[in-house]
Design a protein around this motif. Structure first.
Motif, mmCIF file in Angstrom:
data_model
loop_
_atom_site.group_PDB
_atom_site.id
_atom_site.type_symbol
_atom_site.label_atom_id
_atom_site.label_comp_id
_atom_site.label_asym_id
_atom_site.label_seq_id
_atom_site.Cartn_x
_atom_site.Cartn_y
_atom_site.Cartn_z
ATOM 1 N N ASP A 230 1.808 6.587 -6.989
ATOM 2 C CA ASP A 230 0.762 7.528 -7.392
ATOM 3 C C ASP A 230 1.218 8.974 -7.198
ATOM 4 O O ASP A 230 0.994 9.832 -8.055
ATOM 5 C CB ASP A 230 -0.523 7.283 -6.604
ATOM 6 C CG ASP A 230 -1.224 5.983 -6.995
ATOM 7 O OD1 ASP A 230 -0.935 5.471 -8.100
ATOM 8 O OD2 ASP A 230 -2.050 5.501 -6.187
ATOM 9 N N GLN A 231 1.875 9.234 -6.081
ATOM 10 C CA GLN A 231 2.341 10.594 -5.817
ATOM 11 C C GLN A 231 3.439 10.988 -6.815
ATOM 12 O O GLN A 231 3.495 12.140 -7.263
ATOM 13 C CB GLN A 231 2.845 10.714 -4.373
ATOM 14 C CG GLN A 231 1.727 10.695 -3.357
ATOM 15 C CD GLN A 231 2.233 10.734 -1.918
ATOM 16 O OE1 GLN A 231 3.393 10.458 -1.660
ATOM 17 N NE2 GLN A 231 1.342 11.073 -0.995
ATOM 18 N N ASP B 219 0.833 -1.206 0.000
ATOM 19 C CA ASP B 219 0.000 0.000 0.000
ATOM 20 C C ASP B 219 0.866 1.254 0.000
ATOM 21 O O ASP B 219 0.580 2.219 -0.725
ATOM 22 C CB ASP B 219 -0.935 0.012 1.201
ATOM 23 C CG ASP B 219 -2.022 -1.060 1.121
ATOM 24 O OD1 ASP B 219 -2.303 -1.520 -0.005
ATOM 25 O OD2 ASP B 219 -2.574 -1.423 2.171
ATOM 26 N N ASP B 220 1.919 1.230 0.818
ATOM 27 C CA ASP B 220 2.826 2.376 0.860
ATOM 28 C C ASP B 220 3.487 2.584 -0.499
ATOM 29 O O ASP B 220 3.626 3.707 -0.974
ATOM 30 C CB ASP B 220 3.901 2.177 1.928
ATOM 31 C CG ASP B 220 3.358 2.268 3.338
ATOM 32 O OD1 ASP B 220 2.270 2.850 3.516
ATOM 33 O OD2 ASP B 220 4.031 1.759 4.257
ATOM 34 N N ARG C 155 1.063 3.978 -3.036
ATOM 35 C CA ARG C 155 0.775 5.375 -2.723
ATOM 36 C C ARG C 155 1.919 6.265 -3.210
ATOM 37 O O ARG C 155 1.695 7.315 -3.811
ATOM 38 C CB ARG C 155 0.561 5.544 -1.215
ATOM 39 C CG ARG C 155 0.171 6.946 -0.806
ATOM 40 C CD ARG C 155 -0.072 7.064 0.694
ATOM 41 N NE ARG C 155 0.992 6.504 1.521
ATOM 42 C CZ ARG C 155 2.128 7.165 1.820
ATOM 43 N NH1 ARG C 155 2.339 8.362 1.375
ATOM 44 N NH2 ARG C 155 3.037 6.594 2.585
#
Length: 102
Positions: free
Chosen positions: A74-75, A67-68, A71
């Protein structure tokens, strides 16, 4: 006169006894103070020794989860889009990327 001599002798005995007791109490109290001083010096020495020891090693960074990672990806994509649009300069993009990746 024998009564007077007896009174003086009794006074001398009482005074001598009082002096002996007072000296004994003083020596005992001095011994207690010396023990307290020694204990305080030992405690201070232990604190100094503890303070001079090396600090514990830093904790390892936490493991990244999926998940990290998603994320962060995506950033990074958002940052890339902002750079492509001209909102971010190359320096700003590099700084944000460095902060994001750690």
């Amino acid at each position: 006169m024998p009564g007077l001599l007896r009174g003086v002798a009794r006074t001398a005995v009482v005074a001598g006894t009082a002096t002996a007791v007072s000296n004994r109490v003083s020596r005992r109290q001095a011994g207690r103070w010396a023990q307290q001083d020694y204990a305080q010096q030992e405690q201070y020495a232990r604190q100094e020794q503890y303070a001079q020891q090396a600090p514990p090693p830093a904790a390892p960074p936490p493991a990244t989860t999926d998940d990290d990672m998603s994320r962060k990806i995506d950033q990074l994509k958002q940052l890339g889009d902002l750079k492509a649009q001209g909102v971010l300069t190359d320096e700003e993009f590099a700084e944000q990327k460095r902060r994001l990746l750690g």
